[in-house]
Scaffold this active site. Structure first.
Site, PDB file in Angstrom:
ATOM      1  N   GLU A  88       3.749 -11.072  -6.264  1.00 50.79           N
ATOM      2  CA  GLU A  88       2.763 -11.086  -7.219  1.00 50.79           C
ATOM      3  C   GLU A  88       3.157 -10.552  -8.410  1.00 50.79           C
ATOM      4  O   GLU A  88       2.395 -10.700  -9.466  1.00 50.79           O
ATOM      5  CB  GLU A  88       1.700 -10.447  -6.664  1.00 50.79           C
ATOM      6  N   CYS A 146       5.139  -6.140   1.486  1.00 48.56           N
ATOM      7  CA  CYS A 146       5.541  -4.859   1.671  1.00 48.56           C
ATOM      8  C   CYS A 146       4.933  -4.221   2.599  1.00 48.56           C
ATOM      9  O   CYS A 146       5.441  -4.363   3.949  1.00 48.56           O
ATOM     10  CB  CYS A 146       5.431  -4.473   0.384  1.00 48.56           C
ATOM     11  N   TYR A 147       3.870  -3.378   2.560  1.00 46.66           N
ATOM     12  CA  TYR A 147       3.242  -2.573   3.675  1.00 46.66           C
ATOM     13  C   TYR A 147       2.677  -3.622   4.560  1.00 46.66           C
ATOM     14  O   TYR A 147       2.800  -3.329   5.664  1.00 46.66           O
ATOM     15  CB  TYR A 147       2.014  -1.847   3.049  1.00 46.66           C
ATOM     16  N   LYS A 166     -11.883 -12.298 -16.219  1.00 48.09           N
ATOM     17  CA  LYS A 166     -12.113 -12.380 -17.643  1.00 48.09           C
ATOM     18  C   LYS A 166     -11.802 -13.663 -18.391  1.00 48.09           C
ATOM     19  O   LYS A 166     -12.409 -14.373 -19.310  1.00 48.09           O
ATOM     20  CB  LYS A 166     -11.538 -11.286 -18.573  1.00 48.09           C
ATOM     21  N   GLY A 173       0.692  -1.029  -0.102  1.00 48.73           N
ATOM     22  CA  GLY A 173       0.138   0.076  -0.026  1.00 48.73           C
ATOM     23  C   GLY A 173       0.803   1.270  -0.063  1.00 48.73           C
ATOM     24  O   GLY A 173       2.005   1.263   0.222  1.00 48.73           O
ATOM     25  N   ARG A 207     -22.743   9.078 -24.977  1.00 44.08           N
ATOM     26  CA  ARG A 207     -22.894   7.900 -23.971  1.00 44.08           C
ATOM     27  C   ARG A 207     -24.297   8.058 -23.311  1.00 44.08           C
ATOM     28  O   ARG A 207     -24.619   6.801 -23.047  1.00 44.08           O
ATOM     29  CB  ARG A 207     -21.704   8.090 -23.174  1.00 44.08           C
ATOM     30  N   HIS A 223       7.443  -7.624  -3.668  1.00 45.02           N
ATOM     31  CA  HIS A 223       6.312  -8.181  -4.332  1.00 45.02           C
ATOM     32  C   HIS A 223       6.432  -9.267  -5.110  1.00 45.02           C
ATOM     33  O   HIS A 223       6.571  -9.345  -6.300  1.00 45.02           O
ATOM     34  CB  HIS A 223       5.772  -6.841  -5.198  1.00 45.02           C
ATOM     35  N   ASP A 262     -19.209 -11.586 -22.307  1.00 48.41           N
ATOM     36  CA  ASP A 262     -19.604 -11.662 -20.634  1.00 48.41           C
ATOM     37  C   ASP A 262     -21.250 -11.880 -20.751  1.00 48.41           C
ATOM     38  O   ASP A 262     -21.752 -12.741 -19.828  1.00 48.41           O
ATOM     39  CB  ASP A 262     -19.427 -10.335 -19.895  1.00 48.41           C
ATOM     40  N   THR A 303     -22.976 -12.931 -23.120  1.00 47.60           N
ATOM     41  CA  THR A 303     -23.522 -14.336 -23.582  1.00 47.60           C
ATOM     42  C   THR A 303     -23.346 -15.656 -22.760  1.00 47.60           C
ATOM     43  O   THR A 303     -24.103 -16.317 -22.320  1.00 47.60           O
ATOM     44  CB  THR A 303     -22.687 -14.652 -24.859  1.00 47.60           C
TER      45      THR A 303
HETATM   46  N1  GLN Z   1       4.389   2.771   1.528  1.00 44.33           N
HETATM   47  C1  GLN Z   1       5.165   1.686   1.941  1.00 44.33           C
HETATM   48  C2  GLN Z   1       6.801   2.037   1.646  1.00 44.33           C
HETATM   49  O1  GLN Z   1       7.075   2.921   0.963  1.00 44.33           O
HETATM   50  C3  GLN Z   1       4.845   0.309   1.383  1.00 44.33           C
HETATM   51  C4  GLN Z   1       5.204   0.308   0.000  1.00 44.33           C
HETATM   52  C5  GLN Z   1       4.432  -0.963  -0.408  1.00 44.33           C
HETATM   53  O2  GLN Z   1       3.678  -1.542  -0.116  1.00 44.33           O
HETATM   54  N2  GLN Z   1       4.706  -1.161  -2.094  1.00 44.33           N
HETATM   55  O3  GLN Z   1       7.511   1.451   1.996  1.00 44.33           O
END
Ligand code: GLN
Length: 524
Positions: free
Chosen positions: A177, A88-89, A380, A61, A303, A175, A234, A236
């Protein structure tokens, strides 16, 4: 009878989102190895969950855990007695809750780093040592949190991977992911399969049965359902699934709004009624739409007109197919997919509307309908796989997306019948050539736009003064960012020649070489 949620039927890893741009990817990866995962905002209270997760992942985050207004996880997560992984966060949050030793680093660390596993017995790091991992952080742990040990380091992070001494709680500074973390997928699999002991039973084969059962319970033995189909993947798939579940008590309506692709209404009729045995009514409302669009050039106005007219026409048609016993239709089917759900629940401040999305939300209030969304949990590619299992033709399942307002936003400027016809024909030729060249499945979306500018040309010794067609083709994985497709020159030459020769009113063809951002996929 109560209706079971997918998360009550399949073992589910809960991803708590702290607002990272990568959070949805965690869910995505777990699904790729057949484990059901669901994302909820980090503010989720555990006591409000109606199911028990098999494991919990705290995402990254943009905030700093030590800031006054930083988001924090419900401490009840740790009383669930299931494995927890902080990314991370998420790891900084684990550290914050266990000694508060997190601070701003001297410099930000962004990019690749190499993982060095110091505790090979840690099950999280099975088969991932010395791989490249992706860092993106400015804060760091300044000491080991209480009760934790170091299991991995990297060049710049002495606390690259940490694990609790006695409980299955882990933290990663990088990360796993993102695809830049070379063995990130293995790491997530180690967590989900080996540590959480999640069963790999999330397949579309299993989903069909549970979902059909779920729909039957929800709708009951007599109620009727109505839903719009567009000819796209989607709607269908959703319509076919409803038909499998409740047969002709599902009523599909297709509104021909006059700005569909060439021969689209006939093709949908053929595919859905004759092929897929869906109880479908096609309504030709093209005049109504095109009359309302007269003189309108502003894209947002187009639209809105199309969205509102659609609701109006749909309601009128729904009235006609009221059940014979005089009761009201109870449910409205909508082909909402998981990315839309993620978009609406992810943890973020208010974001700006770039374009209004075409939806049938207004119908719910006006017609007092209850919403039924059988694809709500699916990405998807899962929908496509489901479509193939339901016997929907391959070309339809792999069709490029098409916007709700259709060709109206691909005819720049005023939308007239003549302009729509030009754009339609050019688009048809373009897509036909893409298919012939075997490129259709390499491209995420391709279409022709009609630009209302006149340009001088010469044909058969005659001066021409006609409009311009712009061709667009993009490659993307998520439609958030996209790059233009590098067609062979010969291909472009052939398409341009065919369009100018075969479509009256076109003097020139150009190819759009702008990426997203700064451009969007559609021109309006
Ligand atoms: N904000 C936090 C940092 O800068 C975490 C960053 C993150 O989760 N990618 O360390």
């Amino acid at each position: 009878m109560s209706v079971e949620q997918v998360s009550q039927v399949f073992n589910t890893i809960l991803v708590l989102d702290f607002g990272s741009q990568y959070s949805h990817l965690i869910t995505r990866r777990l699904r790729e190895f057949n484990i059901y995962a669901e994302m909820l905002p980090c503010t989720q209270k555990i006591k409000d969950l109606t199911w028990k997760p098999t494991g919990v992942i705290l995402s990254g985050g943009p905030y700093s855990v030590y800031a006054e207004d930083a988001p924090h996880v419900d401490p009840e997560v740790f009383n669930l007695d299931v494995p927890v992984l902080g990314i991370c966060y998420g790891m900084q949050e684990l550290a914050w809750l266990n000694g508060k030793q997190v601070a701003r680093g001297e410099e930000r660390e962004y990019g690749p780093s190499t993982l060095n596993v110091v505790d090979p017995s840690c099950p999280l790091f099975k088969n991932v040592d010395h791989s490249t991992v992706w860092m993106s952080h400015g804060d760091k742990l300044i000491a080991l949190p209480d009760g934790f040990k170091v299991v991995a380091t990297s060049d710049n992070s002495p606390f690259c991977g940490i694990a609790h001494e006695s409980k299955p709680i882990y933290g990663l500074q990088f990360h796993p992911e993102v695809t830049h973390s070379a063995k990130g997928k293995d790491l997530l699999r180690n967590f989900a399969v080996d540590i959480c002991k999640a069963e790999q039973n999330w397949t579309m084969e299993n989903f069909i049965d549970t979902e059909i059962k779920r729909i039957r319970t929800l709708v009951g033995p007599t109620a009727e359902v109505i839903g719009a189909v567009s000819g796209g993947v989607d709607s269908t798939v959703a319509a076919k699934l409803m038909t499998e579940a409740i047969g002709d008590r599902f009523h599909a309506i297709m509104v021909d709004n006059g700005v569909l692709r060439l021969n689209e209404a006939e093709n949908v009729k053929k595919n859905l009624i004759a092929g897929l045995k869906i109880n479908l009514t096609v309504v030709d409302a093209s005049d109504e739409f095109l009359d309302k669009l007269k003189g309108v050039t502003d894209p947002e106005k187009k639209r809105k007109i199309i969205g509102n007219t659609f609701i109006h026409v749909f309601e009128r048609e729904a009235e006609k197919i009221k059940p014979k016993d005089g009761t009201d239709i109870e449910f409205l089917l909508q082909g909402t997919l998981y990315p839309d759900v993620i978009e609406s629940i992810s943890f973020k401040g208010p974001s700006q509307t770039i374009k209004t999305h075409h939806n049938v939300g207004g119908l719910l209030d006006n017609m007092k309908l209850k919403l039924i969304e059988p694809l709500r949990e699916l990405f998807k590619d899962e929908v496509r796989h489901l479509g193939e299992l339901l016997g929907i033709p391959h070309d339809l399942v792999w069709r490029h997306p098409f916007p709700g307002p259709g060709i109206a936003i691909r005819v720049l400027g005023e939308v007239t019948r003549e302009q729509v016809q030009i754009a339609r024909k050019a688009d048809y030729i373009y897509i036909e050539e893409i298919r012939k060249a075997g490129l259709y499945n390499q491209i995420s979306q391709a279409f022709a736009c009609l630009l209302p500018v006149k340009s001088v040309g010469v044909m058969g010794d005659q001066r021409t003064y006609d409009q311009v067609i712009a061709l667009r083709a993009i490659e993307t994985t998520d439609f958030m960012t996209a790059d233009w497709f590098p067609f062979p020159h010969e291909f472009l030459k052939k398409v341009a020649a065919r369009i100018v020769n075969e479509v009256d009113g076109v003097a020139r063809v150009t190819y759009d070489i702008t990426s997203k951002p700064p451009a969007t996929v559609e021109w309006e």
